[in-house]
Write an enzyme that holds these catalytic residues in place. Structure first.
Site, short mmCIF file in Angstrom:
data_model
loop_
_atom_site.label_atom_id
_atom_site.label_comp_id
_atom_site.label_asym_id
_atom_site.label_seq_id
_atom_site.Cartn_x
_atom_site.Cartn_y
_atom_site.Cartn_z
N GLY A 106 6.91 -14.60 -13.24
CA GLY A 106 7.60 -14.04 -12.08
C GLY A 106 8.05 -15.15 -11.13
O GLY A 106 8.07 -15.00 -9.92
N GLN B 77 10.43 -13.52 -4.90
CA GLN B 77 10.45 -14.09 -3.54
C GLN B 77 9.40 -15.17 -3.37
O GLN B 77 9.71 -16.26 -2.89
CB GLN B 77 10.19 -12.96 -2.51
N ASP C 90 10.33 -16.15 -16.10
CA ASP C 90 10.61 -14.81 -15.57
C ASP C 90 11.30 -14.01 -16.68
O ASP C 90 11.61 -14.56 -17.74
CB ASP C 90 11.50 -14.89 -14.31
N ARG D 196 14.16 -12.91 -16.69
CA ARG D 196 15.56 -13.39 -16.86
C ARG D 196 15.73 -14.65 -16.01
O ARG D 196 14.91 -14.92 -15.14
CB ARG D 196 16.57 -12.31 -16.43
N TYR E 67 2.08 1.10 -5.77
CA TYR E 67 1.90 -0.35 -5.67
C TYR E 67 0.49 -0.66 -5.15
O TYR E 67 -0.24 -1.46 -5.73
CB TYR E 67 2.96 -0.91 -4.72
N LYS F 266 -2.65 -2.52 -7.05
CA LYS F 266 -3.26 -3.76 -6.53
C LYS F 266 -4.76 -3.55 -6.30
O LYS F 266 -5.56 -4.45 -6.56
CB LYS F 266 -2.56 -4.19 -5.23
C1 VAH Z 1 5.94 -4.87 -0.02
N1 VAH Z 1 6.28 -7.21 0.60
O1 VAH Z 1 6.49 -4.56 1.02
C2 VAH Z 1 5.44 -6.29 -0.16
C3 VAH Z 1 4.03 -6.42 0.34
C4 VAH Z 1 2.43 -5.88 2.18
C5 VAH Z 1 3.83 -5.80 1.71
O2 VAH Z 1 3.12 -5.92 -0.56
O3 VAH Z 1 5.77 -4.08 -0.90
#
Ligand code: VAH
Length: 315
Positions: free
Chosen positions: A6, A10, A32, A34, A140, A144
């Protein structure tokens, strides 16, 4: 040798550059799914790797004698809400592959980023502790939080040296972020310089934990250079720098671009932001491996505007 999965993302972009400055260009293999448009890809070894493709990862590890992996590939909060299964697959399977390779001693050390997204609406919003109630309501955040427990499990059961930081929103100018909820705080600087106006997708009083990219990179390098016995937390460390609202960052930008205008049009990302903490307590990281941040809202704003303006002139 270090492998970054990756590397065109960013954080991956700037992490690759910083690690190459420290260890030497050819000691850091960027990869990555690509090629990124950044020139840095051509500045050193680069491999096309899908972070969920174990066979290619193993081939690259053997080809370049890799001992450390930074797993920076992930689908962030806003995009993950649109593609839940794909997000879970990418965020979880990539981690499980790398943890297993460390257990099999193909690699020695892993860096894997977590996020303040592991906290949920029932977590304390102010001075959110290292250990507290964690009921994330985003795909997400769920991925995590699950990942943190896998890291802790592989460390305690198999002695895997995996290290992790719960990044807040990261703000940078070199590479546009993709799909984050905190990314309004990046967009706002670019729009202030390019158009003098910005429509913000969060309400003006939405306070979120944030950090300038240089601090995030320094923290990542610090924790990876710390002695293993100093890393007491093997889920993931809280990490903090600054917290602000769209209203506050707008006021700071107006000190430099006085007729900058912001309008507010909250969208689905408001629900994500409302589920997250406002101010994080990162005293454990400061105690265990003497973390400290450098940039506040004022100095970050100066850096961001200066670099965006000069990068536009050179375009
Ligand atoms: C997002 N920049 O916004 C990421 C991050 C805490 C934010 O995990 O998903």
């Amino acid at each position: 040798t270090i492998l970054i999965l990756g590397a065109c993302g960013q954080i991956g972009t700037e992490l690759s550059q910083s690690l190459r400055e420290i260890h030497g260009r050819d000691k850091v293999i960027a990869s990555d799914i690509r090629y990124g448009e950044d020139t840095f890809v051509k500045e050193g070894p680069f491999e096309i790797i899908d972070a969920t493709d174990r066979d290619t990862i193993v081939k690259v590890i053997q080809k370049h004698n890799v001992s450390q992996v930074y797993l920076m590939a992930a689908m962030l909060s806003a995009t993950a809400e649109k593609h839940p299964q794909k997000a879970w697959d990418l965020n979880m399977n990539s981690l499980l592959i790398i943890l297993e390779l460390a257990k099999e001693k193909l690699i020695d050390t892993i860096y894997w980023p977590s996020s303040i997204a592991v906290f949920g609406p029932s977590s304390p919003k102010v001075n959110t502790p290292q250990d507290t109630i964690m009921n994330p309501t985003t795909v997400y955040g769920m991925s995590k939080l699950a990942g943190e427990h896998w890291c802790n499990y592989y460390h305690n059961k198999f002695g895997v040296d995996v290290r992790s930081l719960r990044y807040p929103g990261i703000i940078s100018w070199k590479t546009k972020p993709g799909g984050g909820t905190t990314d309004y705080a990046v967009d706002i600087y670019f729009k202030a310089v390019e158009e003098g106006k910005y429509e913000c997708f969060l309400e003006e009083n939405t306070m979120l934990p944030m950090m300038y990219m240089k601090d995030a990179i320094d923290a990542t390098i610090n924790i990876m250079e710390a002695k293993s016995e100093d890393i007491k937390v093997r889920t993931s460390y809280n990490l903090a720098a600054i917290s602000f609202t769209p209203e506050q960052i707008t006021a700071e930008i107006k000190k430099h671009i006085e007729n900058f205008e912001v309008s507010y049009k909250p969208d689905f990302r408001q629900d994500i932001a409302n589920s997250w903490p406002q101010i994080i307590d990162d005293s454990k990281a400061r105690e265990d491996w003497n973390w400290s941040h450098e940039f506040d809202l004022e100095s970050m704003t100066k850096e961001m505007l200066k670099n965006i303006q000069s990068s536009m002139i050179s375009m």
